[in-house]
Scaffold this motif. Structure first.
Motif, PDB file in Angstrom:
ATOM      1  N   THR A 893       0.886  -1.193   0.066  1.00 37.11           N
ATOM      2  CA  THR A 893       0.063   0.084   0.081  1.00 37.11           C
ATOM      3  C   THR A 893       0.876   1.164   0.045  1.00 37.11           C
ATOM      4  O   THR A 893       0.455   2.140  -0.805  1.00 37.11           O
ATOM      5  N   LEU A 894       1.927   1.120   0.666  1.00 38.66           N
ATOM      6  CA  LEU A 894       2.677   2.455   0.919  1.00 38.66           C
ATOM      7  C   LEU A 894       3.668   2.414  -0.322  1.00 38.66           C
ATOM      8  O   LEU A 894       3.877   3.831  -0.789  1.00 38.66           O
ATOM      9  N   PHE A 895       3.861   1.241  -1.159  1.00 39.53           N
ATOM     10  CA  PHE A 895       4.515   1.556  -2.427  1.00 39.53           C
ATOM     11  C   PHE A 895       3.579   2.018  -3.408  1.00 39.53           C
ATOM     12  O   PHE A 895       4.039   3.092  -4.136  1.00 39.53           O
ATOM     13  N   GLU A 896       2.392   1.767  -3.191  1.00 44.11           N
ATOM     14  CA  GLU A 896       1.560   2.431  -4.177  1.00 44.11           C
ATOM     15  C   GLU A 896       1.438   3.935  -3.853  1.00 44.11           C
ATOM     16  O   GLU A 896       0.928   4.787  -4.695  1.00 44.11           O
ATOM     17  N   VAL A 897       1.318   4.425  -2.642  1.00 42.18           N
ATOM     18  CA  VAL A 897       1.294   5.667  -2.136  1.00 42.18           C
ATOM     19  C   VAL A 897       2.599   6.470  -3.042  1.00 42.18           C
ATOM     20  O   VAL A 897       2.431   7.452  -3.685  1.00 42.18           O
ATOM     21  N   ARG A 898       3.741   5.919  -2.958  1.00 41.39           N
ATOM     22  CA  ARG A 898       4.974   6.429  -3.796  1.00 41.39           C
ATOM     23  C   ARG A 898       4.654   6.532  -5.287  1.00 41.39           C
ATOM     24  O   ARG A 898       5.140   7.456  -5.923  1.00 41.39           O
ATOM     25  N   LEU A 899       3.969   5.461  -5.774  1.00 41.20           N
ATOM     26  CA  LEU A 899       3.592   5.265  -7.043  1.00 41.20           C
ATOM     27  C   LEU A 899       2.956   6.596  -7.447  1.00 41.20           C
ATOM     28  O   LEU A 899       3.010   7.220  -8.462  1.00 41.20           O
ATOM     29  N   ARG A 900       1.931   6.750  -6.789  1.00 37.48           N
ATOM     30  CA  ARG A 900       0.781   7.898  -6.993  1.00 37.48           C
ATOM     31  C   ARG A 900       1.516   9.100  -6.794  1.00 37.48           C
ATOM     32  O   ARG A 900       1.281  10.074  -7.594  1.00 37.48           O
ATOM     33  N   GLN A 901       2.483   9.289  -6.126  1.00 36.23           N
ATOM     34  CA  GLN A 901       3.320  10.483  -5.861  1.00 36.23           C
ATOM     35  C   GLN A 901       4.101  10.831  -7.047  1.00 36.23           C
ATOM     36  O   GLN A 901       3.702  12.118  -7.667  1.00 36.23           O
ATOM     37  N   PHE A 902       4.704   9.677  -7.677  1.00 34.12           N
ATOM     38  CA  PHE A 902       5.336  10.066  -8.675  1.00 34.12           C
ATOM     39  C   PHE A 902       4.672  10.331 -10.294  1.00 34.12           C
ATOM     40  O   PHE A 902       4.623  11.049 -11.022  1.00 34.12           O
ATOM     41  N   GLU A 903       3.436   9.723 -10.195  1.00 34.81           N
ATOM     42  CA  GLU A 903       2.435   9.932 -11.144  1.00 34.81           C
ATOM     43  C   GLU A 903       2.007  11.342 -10.985  1.00 34.81           C
ATOM     44  O   GLU A 903       1.718  12.122 -12.156  1.00 34.81           O
ATOM     45  N   TRP A 904       1.928  11.759  -9.810  1.00 32.76           N
ATOM     46  CA  TRP A 904       1.423  13.565  -9.589  1.00 32.76           C
ATOM     47  C   TRP A 904       2.521  14.225 -10.214  1.00 32.76           C
ATOM     48  O   TRP A 904       2.351  15.200 -10.826  1.00 32.76           O
ATOM     49  N   MET A 905       3.813  13.817  -9.834  1.00 27.49           N
ATOM     50  CA  MET A 905       4.896  14.883 -10.456  1.00 27.49           C
ATOM     51  C   MET A 905       5.173  14.780 -11.817  1.00 27.49           C
ATOM     52  O   MET A 905       5.558  15.556 -12.447  1.00 27.49           O
ATOM     53  N   THR A 906       5.004  13.602 -12.380  1.00 28.99           N
ATOM     54  CA  THR A 906       5.475  13.292 -13.795  1.00 28.99           C
ATOM     55  C   THR A 906       4.180  13.360 -14.826  1.00 28.99           C
ATOM     56  O   THR A 906       3.987  14.281 -15.554  1.00 28.99           O
ATOM     57  N   VAL A 907       3.337  12.538 -14.406  1.00 30.05           N
ATOM     58  CA  VAL A 907       2.156  12.230 -15.407  1.00 30.05           C
ATOM     59  C   VAL A 907       1.457  13.279 -15.547  1.00 30.05           C
ATOM     60  O   VAL A 907       1.084  14.017 -16.694  1.00 30.05           O
ATOM     61  N   ALA A 908       0.725  13.844 -14.285  1.00 26.39           N
ATOM     62  CA  ALA A 908      -0.084  14.624 -14.037  1.00 26.39           C
ATOM     63  C   ALA A 908       0.477  15.920 -14.598  1.00 26.39           C
ATOM     64  O   ALA A 908      -0.110  16.966 -15.199  1.00 26.39           O
ATOM     65  N   GLY A 909       1.621  16.394 -13.942  1.00 28.88           N
ATOM     66  CA  GLY A 909       2.274  17.623 -14.164  1.00 28.88           C
ATOM     67  C   GLY A 909       2.683  17.981 -15.421  1.00 28.88           C
ATOM     68  O   GLY A 909       2.720  19.035 -15.857  1.00 28.88           O
ATOM     69  N   LYS A 910       2.917  16.828 -16.407  1.00 33.84           N
ATOM     70  CA  LYS A 910       3.416  17.051 -17.665  1.00 33.84           C
ATOM     71  C   LYS A 910       2.117  16.760 -18.906  1.00 33.84           C
ATOM     72  O   LYS A 910       2.745  17.022 -19.891  1.00 33.84           O
TER      73      LYS A 910
END
Length: 916
Positions: A893-910
Motif C-alpha cells: 500500500t505504501l509503495f502504491e502511495v509512492r507510485l501515485r506520488q510520482f504519477e502526480w509529479m510526472t504524468v499529471a504535471g506534464k
C-alpha cells in the motif's frame, strides 16, 4: 575595588597600609593594633581580620587562624570562611568542610564563595555527588555569579556527566538567551549525548530559539532529529516536532533546506516498506503538512505530490486547505527532480522487499525495466498469427536463418559487439553457450513463455536504424494465451504486426489487434504484408496491398504498411530502413518510457498483492491436502501393520501345522521302531551285554529313520511352505504396489517406492537347506536308563547270563520287556533333538516378516512425518499471515502511495497519459 572583592581576594588589609607601602605589613598592622588598643572602647576585629590576611598570604596559616577566630563584628562570617580556607591550605580538609558548612549568611556573594570552596574541596576528597549537589544549588541561587556556570560546565564535561551538562546548557540558554549556550546544546546533540532525554525536554528552548535565530533554530532541530532517528523515542520526537512546527508561524519563504530535507528523508523512510501503516498513520499527515509549509524550491513539487498521493489513499487525513495548496503548487511549479531516477529507486525498493519476503527474484520484470532505460534503441514489438511469415521477416532483417521453426519464446534481438545469448526467467538468468542452445530453447514447448531470450550479435541493420526487435511466438489459441505472449508489450515503442498476403487482416487478426489496443492504446501499430512473392502477378499483388492498406487505415488511420517478400530480401533492406525511419517514435521517448515504467511498477504492486492471495490460498490448499494425505497415509500404515500381523500369524500357523504333523508321525513311529528291535534278542544272546547292543541298534535305527524318512519329508514340507509364503509375500507386494501407485498419483511424482525385502525368502531357503542337509542324532539312553525294571533286568542278565539253564528265562524276559516298554518319553526326546536346529528359525519368523515389510513401513512413516510437518509449517505461516495481514499488505500500500506520488509529479504535471 569594592569591599566584597577585597574580602574575596583577601586584600582587606591594604586599607591599613596604602599610605605606608614601604613598611612591612605586619609591623604596620601591629602598630595599628597597639594604637587601637589604647582607646577606651577599642575595636580590634578589623585589624585582626587584616592581620589574618597578611599571615595567610605569608603562609603562616596557624597565626591567620588564631587571628580570625577572634573576630566578633560583621566580618565574622568572612573570617570563618577564611579560617576554613586556611585549614584547606593546611590539608585539613575535614575540618575545613565542617567550618564551611556552619557558615550562615544572607550575603549571596559570601554564600557563593563558600559554595565554590566546598565544591573544590569535595572534588579533592572524591565526593563527586556532593560536588554536583553544591554546584547545582549554587547555580540555582546565583547563576550570574562570575564563571560559576562555566566552572560547572567544565566539571560536568570532565566527569562526562552529560545529563547535568545538558540540563545546565538548556536552562542557561533559556535564561540568558545566549547564542553560546544554544551552540553548546547543538554540540551536545551532535556528540550524541542527548538521546536519553525525552524529546519534549528541548521544546521550550526550540520555541525560544525560533524567535531569536531561525538559522540556529534549524541547526538545532535538525541535529535533534538526526540524533533520535535510530532510537526508540524516534516516533515520540516526530510527534513532538510535528506539533512544535504546526504551532509556529513558519513558511517556506524563510528558506528551510535542512528541515525540508529531513521531512523528505523521514517521509520516504516511512513508506519504504519497513513500517506498518497503523504505526505511522498518525504521524504522516502532520509531517506532510509541515513539509509543504517549509519545503524549499527543490522539494515543493515532491512535497505537494506526497500530500496529494497520501490524501488519495487516506482521504480526510490531511486538511483540505493543505490539499488545495498542494494542488495549486504542483500545477504552478516547475520541477527539476530526476523522475526517472526516483522511479527506478522505487522499483528497486519493491524488488528488494519482494526478495526479502521470498516473493521471487523477478528477473524478467527487472530485465524489462532495464530495457525501458535503454534510450539508444527503439523497441519494435513484432507479432502476428502463426504461419504469417513473421520468422522469415525476422531472418531477413537479421541476415541469417536464425529461426528455422516457429518461435516458442519471446526473443529480443539487439546489436552488440559480439555474440551473447541469455535466457531470463523469473527465477534465474542463464548464459547460453551458443546457437545450438538457442535453437534448443526455440524448439521446446513446455513453459516456453516463462522465459525471454536476449540475443545480441553484431548487426548492421539494427545498429544503423537504432532498433531492437522483440520477436514473439505466433499468436493462436485463447485470449489467455495471447495475454501471456503480450506481457512484454509495454516495453515496446512500436508494434509491427505481420500479415499473410494470402489472407490479410482477418477477423482473428482484428481481434488480436483489439486486444493489443486495450492493453497498450498509446503504442502505435504498423503492419508488414508478408509472403508477397506467393501472389500470382504484379497487378494482383498491388491490388491486395492497396486494399489491405485501405482496410487497415479504416481502423487505424495512422498505421503504415510495408510489403515484404522473402525472395527479394536483399533489395528490400533499403526500403525497410526508410520504413523504420518513417515509423520512428523517439520524440519525447524519455517521458514515454517513464510512463511505461510507472505502469510496470503498478503492475508489479498488483501482482505482488495477488501473489499474497495466491500464497495464502496455496497454504490453505497445502494444509488441506496434507491433512488428507496424513489421514490416508496413517490408514496405509495401519493397513500395512495389520497385513504384517496377519502374515506373521498365517506363516507361523502353517509352519506349526506341518511341524505338529511330523511330531505326531515321530511319536507314532518311534515306539514301533524300537519294539521291532525285539527280534534281535536270541536265546543264545549274551545277556550280560544285550542291553548295550540293543541300545546301540535302537539309536542306529532311529538315526536312519530320521535321516532317510523324516528329514526328506520335513524338507519337502518346508519348501512347500516357503512357496506358499512367497505367494503371500507377492500378494502383499502387489497390494503395496497398488498403494504406492495411488499415492504417487496424488503426489504427482514417483515419491513412494514401497518395495519389500524378498531377501527374507532367500535367507529361509539358505537356512532350511543348511539345517536339513544332514542330521546327527545324539545317542539316547533307551535301555541304559536306571528305571527299576531296566535295572533288575540288566542285573539278572549279568548274574544269570552265564548259566545255560537260565537263558530261556532271560530270553523271554528281555523280549517281553522290549516289546512292552513305553517309549513315549524316548519319542519326545527324539522330537526335541530333531527340531532343536529349527527352534531359532521358528522364533525368528515374526522378525523376518517384520524385516520383509520394514522398508515400506519406514517410507510410509516418513511420509506421515513429512505430512505432519507440512501441516504444522504451513499452518504456522497461515496463522502468521492471518494474524498480521498488514505485514504483507501495508508495504505494498505504501509503495502504491509512492507510485501515485510520482504519477502526480510526472504524468499529471506534464499532461502525460497514465497507463493502467
Amino acid at each position: 575595588m569594592t569591599l566584597e572583592k577585597q574580602l574575596i581576594q583577601k586584600t582587606y588589609h591594604e586599607m591599613f597600609i596604602n599610605e605606608h607601602e614601604d613598611s612591612h605589613p605586619i609591623r604596620l598592622l601591629g602598630e595599628a593594633f597597639q594604637e587601637e588598643a589604647q582607646k577606651d572602647v577599642p575595636d580590634l576585629s578589623h585589624i585582626r581580620f587584616a592581620q589574618g590576611e597578611v599571615y595567610f598570604h605569608y603562609k603562616d596559616f596557624e597565626a591567620a587562624i588564631f587571628k580570625w577566630e577572634n573576630i566578633i563584628n560583621e566580618l565574622e562570617p568572612w573570617a570563618k570562611k577564611n579560617t576554613a580556607d586556611a585549614y584547606y591550605e593546611l590539608g585539613l580538609l575535614s575540618t575545613a568542610e565542617d567550618i564551611y558548612t556552619t557558615i550562615v549568611t544572607d550575603n549571596p556573594i559570601l554564600t557563593t564563595e563558600v559554595a565554590l570552596q566546598l565544591f573544590s574541596l569535595y572534588i579533592e576528597r572524591g565526593k563527586v555527588d556532593a560536588a554536583v549537589k553544591v554546584m547545582k544549588k549554587t547555580i540555582d541561587a546565583n547563576p550570574d555569579y562570575p564563571n560559576v556556570t562555566e566552572i560547572a560546565r567544565t566539571f560536568f564535561e570532565e566527569q562526562q556527566d552529560w545529563d547535568n551538562a545538558i540540563e545546565l546548557a538548556v536552562n542557561e540558554a533559556k535564561r540568558t538567551e545566549s547564542p553560546a549556550w544554544f551552540d553548546m546544546i547543538i554540540a551536545y546533540v551532535e556528540k550524541g549525548v542527548t538521546k536519553s532525554f525525552a524529546p519534549s525536554y528541548f521544546t521550550q528552548a526550540l520555541v525560544l530559539l525560533y524567535g531569536l535565530d531561525k538559522g540556529k533554530f534549524e541547526e538545532l532541530i535538525s541535529a535533534l532529529w538526526k540524533s533520535y532517528q535510530n532510537e526508540e523515542t524516534y516516533l515520540t520526537w516526530l510527534n513532538e516536532v510535528n506539533h512544535l512546527l504546526l504551532n509556529l508561524d513558519i513558511n517556506r519563504e524563510e528558506n528551510w533546506p535542512g528541515l525540508s530535507g529531513l521531512h523528505k528523508e523521514t517521509y520516504f523512510s516511512f513508506i519504504d516498506g519497513r513500517y506498518f501503516i497503523k504505526k505511522i498513520q498518525e504521524y504522516i499527515p502532520d509531517l506532510l503538512t509541515n513539509w509543504l509549509r517549509i519545503a524549499d524550491q527543490a522539494n515543493v513539487v515532491l512535497s505537494s505530490a506526497a500530500v496529494l498521493s497520501w490524501n488519495e489513499l487516506f482521504p480526510a487525513s490531511i486538511s483540505m486547505s493543505i490539499v488545495s495548496e498542494a494542488e495549486k503548487l504542483i500545477s504552478m511549479t516547475d520541477s527539476d527532480i530526476d523522475e526517472l531516477d526516483e522511479c527506478l529507486t522505487l522499483f528497486d525498493s519493491i524488488m528488494n522487499w519482494a526478495q526479502a519476503h521470498e516473493m521471487g527474484e523477478n528477473n524478467r520484470l527487472k530485465w524489462l525495466v532495464d530495457q525501458l532505460i535503454d534510450f539508444d534503441n527503439q523497441h519494435i514489438f513484432i507479432t502476428g498469427l502463426s504461419g504469417s511469415g513473421k520468422s522469415s521477416f525476422v531472418n531477413a532483417i537479421m541476415g541469417e536463418n536464425l529461426q528455422d521453426s516457429p518461435t516458442s519464446s519471446v526473443v529480443m534481438f539487439k546489436d552488440a559487439d559480439e555474440l551473447a545469448i541469455t535466457e531470463i526467467t523469473d527465477w534465474e538468468i542463464t548464459n547460453l553457450s551458443g546457437f545450438s542452445d538457442f535453437q534448443e530453447r526455440m524448439d521446446r514447448r513446455r513453459n516456453a513463455l516463462e522465459s525471454i531470450i536476449e540475443f545480441k550479435q553484431p548487426n548492421a541493420f539494427l545498429q544503423g536504424n537504432r532498433v531492437a526487435f522483440i520477436d514473439t511466438p505466433g499468436i493462436k489459441g485463447s485470449h489467455y494465451d495471447r495475454n501471456e505472449i503480450l506481457k512484454s508489450l509495454h516495453v515496446a515503442d512500436n508494434v509491427l504486426f505481420v500479415l499473410d498476403a494470402n489472407a490479410p487482416f482477418t477477423e482473428k487478426e482484428r481481434s488480436v489487434l483489439t486486444q493489443i489496443q486495450e492493453l497498450a492504446p498509446e503504442i502505435p501499430i504498423h503492419f508488414v504484408l508478408s509472403k508477397m512473392d506467393t501472389i500470382a502477378g504484379e497487378q494482383e499483388a498491388i491490388r491486395i496491398f492497396d486494399e489491405t492498406r485501405s482496410t487497415i487505415q479504416t481502423y487505424l488511420p495512422e498505421s503504415q504498411v510495408f510489403a515484404f517478400s522473402s525472395q527479394y530480401e536483399g533489395s528490400q533492406l533499403n526500403d525497410l530502413q526508410e520504413f523504420f525511419r518513417s515509423i520512428n517514435n523517439s520524440i519525447n521517448i524519455e517521458d514515454k518510457r517513464l510512463s511505461k515504467l510507472l505502469y510496470f511498477i503498478r503492475v508489479t504492486i498488483a501482482s505482488l498483492l495477488q501473489k499474497r492471495v495466491d500464497v495464502e490460498n496455496q497454504l490453505v490448499e497445502s494444509v488441506r491436502w496434507n491433512e488428507e494425505m496424513l489421514m490416508k497415509l496413517t490408514g496405509a500404515v495401519n493397513q500395512l501393520k495389520d497385513t504384517e500381523s496377519q502374515k506373521t500369524k498365517a506363516f507361523t500357523k502353517s509352519y506349526r501345522a506341518f511341524k505338529d504333523a511330523i511330531e505326531i508321525d515321530i511319536a507314532e513311529t518311534v515306539p514301533n521302531l524300537l519294539k521291532a528291535c525285539s527280534v534281535l534278542i536270541k536265546e543264545d544272546s549274551k545277556f550280560s551285554k544285550i542291553h548295550v547292543e540293543l541300545n546301540d541298534e535302537m539309536n542306529r535305527r532311529l538315526q536312519d529313520y530320521l535321516e532317510e524318512q523324516v528329514m526328506p519329508k520335513y524338507y519337502r514340507l518346508l519348501q512347500d511352505w516357503i512357496v506358499r509364503c512367497k505367494e503371500e509375500f507377492e500378494q502383499g507386494q502387489e497390494f503395496l504396489n497398488e498403494m504406492s501407485e495411488s499415492f504417487n498419483q496424488m503426489y504427482g511424482d514417483e515419491r513412494l517406492k514401497l518395495e519389500c525385502d524378498f531377501k527374507v525368502l532367500d535367507d529361509w531357503r539358505r537356512d532350511t537347506d543348511r539345517m536339513t542337509s544332514r542330521f546327527q542324532l545324539d545317542s539316547i539312553n533307551i535301555l541304559l536308563r536306571r528305571t527299576p525294571s531296566q535295572f533288575l533286568l540288566k542285573s539278572a542278565g549279568k548274574l544269570f547270563g552265564a548259566l545255560s539253564q537260565n537263558k530261556a528265562m532271560l530270553y523271554n524276559k528281555y523280549k517281553s520287556f522290549v516289546e512292552n516298554e513305553d517309549y513315549a518319553e524316548v519319542a519326545k526326546l527324539v522330537c526335541q533333538q530333531f527340531f532343536r536346529p529349527f527352534e531359532l528359525f521358528e522364533k525368528s519368523l515374526e522378525r523376518d516378516v517384520t524385516m520383509f515389510f520394514k522398508s515400506p513401513l519406514t517410507m510410509l512413516n516418513r511420509s506421515v512425518e513429512e505430512a505432519s510437518a507440512g501441516i504444522q509449517t504451513n499452518q504456522e505461516m497461515l496463522n502468521n499471515m492471518n494474524a498480521n495481514p498488514e505485514m504483507f499488505r501495508d508495504p505494498l500500500t505504501l509503495f502504491e502511495v509512492r507510485l501515485r506520488q510520482f504519477e502526480w509529479m510526472t504524468v499529471a504535471g506534464k499532461g502525460m497519459q497514465t497507463i493502467y
